[in-house]
Design an enzyme around this catalytic site. Structure first.
Site, PDB file in Angstrom:
ATOM      1  N   HIS A 149     -10.186   1.552   2.060  1.00  0.00           N
ATOM      2  CA  HIS A 149      -9.892   2.826   1.900  1.00  0.00           C
ATOM      3  C   HIS A 149     -10.922   3.544   2.437  1.00  0.00           C
ATOM      4  O   HIS A 149     -10.760   4.807   3.459  1.00  0.00           O
ATOM      5  CB  HIS A 149      -8.808   3.210   1.193  1.00  0.00           C
ATOM      6  CG  HIS A 149      -7.278   2.806   1.519  1.00  0.00           C
ATOM      7  ND1 HIS A 149      -6.034   2.349   2.776  1.00  0.00           N
ATOM      8  CD2 HIS A 149      -6.567   2.312  -0.141  1.00  0.00           C
ATOM      9  CE1 HIS A 149      -5.119   1.937   1.985  1.00  0.00           C
ATOM     10  NE2 HIS A 149      -5.248   1.942   0.455  1.00  0.00           N
ATOM     11  N   CYS A 193       0.747  -0.738  -0.332  1.00  0.00           N
ATOM     12  CA  CYS A 193       0.085  -0.318   0.081  1.00  0.00           C
ATOM     13  C   CYS A 193       0.817   1.467  -0.377  1.00  0.00           C
ATOM     14  O   CYS A 193       1.816   1.203   0.744  1.00  0.00           O
ATOM     15  CB  CYS A 193      -1.063   0.108   1.128  1.00  0.00           C
ATOM     16  SG  CYS A 193      -1.711   1.850   1.883  1.00  0.00           S
ATOM     17  N   HIS A 224      -9.197  -3.809  -2.126  1.00  0.00           N
ATOM     18  CA  HIS A 224      -8.360  -3.149  -1.655  1.00  0.00           C
ATOM     19  C   HIS A 224      -9.008  -1.277  -1.479  1.00  0.00           C
ATOM     20  O   HIS A 224      -8.466  -0.789  -0.728  1.00  0.00           O
ATOM     21  CB  HIS A 224      -7.015  -3.427  -2.009  1.00  0.00           C
ATOM     22  CG  HIS A 224      -5.676  -2.494  -1.376  1.00  0.00           C
ATOM     23  ND1 HIS A 224      -4.657  -3.135  -1.013  1.00  0.00           N
ATOM     24  CD2 HIS A 224      -5.560  -0.772  -1.584  1.00  0.00           C
ATOM     25  CE1 HIS A 224      -3.694  -2.501  -0.405  1.00  0.00           C
ATOM     26  NE2 HIS A 224      -4.066  -1.254  -0.176  1.00  0.00           N
ATOM     27  N   GLU A 225      -9.215  -0.656  -2.192  1.00  0.00           N
ATOM     28  CA  GLU A 225      -9.474   0.674  -2.238  1.00  0.00           C
ATOM     29  C   GLU A 225     -10.396   0.620  -1.924  1.00  0.00           C
ATOM     30  O   GLU A 225     -10.585   1.534  -1.248  1.00  0.00           O
ATOM     31  CB  GLU A 225      -8.941   1.172  -4.462  1.00  0.00           C
ATOM     32  CG  GLU A 225      -7.885   0.893  -4.971  1.00  0.00           C
ATOM     33  CD  GLU A 225      -6.351   1.419  -3.993  1.00  0.00           C
ATOM     34  OE1 GLU A 225      -6.283   0.765  -4.079  1.00  0.00           O
ATOM     35  OE2 GLU A 225      -6.827   2.311  -2.905  1.00  0.00           O
TER      36      GLU A 225
END
Ligand SMILES: CNC(=O)c1cccc(C)c1Nc1nc(N2CCN(c3ccccc3Cl)CC2)nc(N2CSC[C@H]2C(=O)NC)n1
Ligand code: NI
Length: 175
Positions: A157, A110, A153-154
């Site tokens: 966030h 990341c 993954h995004e």
């Protein structure tokens, strides 16, 4: 252009917030920011530009990583069949997913984490994701394997989740 100094690192509160929905149609400012995020990813994947501006290479970047508490992220990734997934998305959400999970063999990295954290990060193998593009069009993407991993993954966030939160028996002494 965005460089690594614009990317906040672990410990910055923006990485642990649930980001706010973007008002649609997106403002010129939000569109410009998202375009810059996509440009950063492309630059970071170009060996010359990455070296010249000391960029870490990435295939995904979310607005909270710029300290911006908005539900938008950029992805620029090519899958194993050489299909390019290049998107700036507003208000993305997963509408369907497989039960089956997968993970990146080398673990996940990341741009906001300046350390290697080993361990399998379980992700849905297939997802259907909806969102609004930079052209203010609703889009429904059916993703699998690497692109699916990157979008998940995004999306994490945007919900204040870091990849290592998902590693089994990962017991950090700090955050
Ligand atoms: C710490 N160990 C590791 O990073 C790691 C280590 C080994 C293997 C893997 C598989 C790892 N894992 C990992 N490698 C990546 N890249 C591989 C290199 N590549 C890239 C590099 C150069 C030019 C063009 C490109 Cl395309 C950029 C992307 N990306 C992610 N993630 C997790 S999902 C979001 C995505 C992200 O953009 N992170 C910044 N994980
Ligand atoms: Ni990340």
């Amino acid at each position: 252009m965005l460089t690594m100094k614009d990317i906040v690192r672990e410990g910055h509160p923006a990485l642990r917030q649930v980001a706010e929905e973007v008002l649609l149609p997106p403002s010129d400012e939000d569109k410009e920011t998202l375009r810059q995020m996509l440009e950063f990813l492309k630059n970071s994947q170009d060996p010359e530009i990455a070296e010249q501006y000391e960029l870490r290479s990435g295939v995904g970047l979310a607005a909270p990583q710029l300290g911006i508490n908005k539900r938008m992220f950029a992805v620029h990734v090519t899958d194993d069949k050489d299909n390019l997934y290049s998107y700036g998305l507003f208000n993305p959400k997963i509408t369907r997913h497989s039960v089956e999970t997968t993970h990146l063999e080398g673990g996940e990295g990341c741009l906001s984490v300046d350390r290697d954290i080993p361990g399998d990060v379980p992700r849905y193998k297939r997802i259907t994701l909806e969102g609004t593009t930079l052209e203010n069009e609703k889009v429904r993407l059916r993703l699998r394997e690497l692109p699916a991993i990157v979008f998940q993954h995004e999306l994490d966030h945007l919900n204040g989740i870091m990849f290592y939160d998902r590693i089994e028996d990962y017991a950090p002494e700090t955050d």
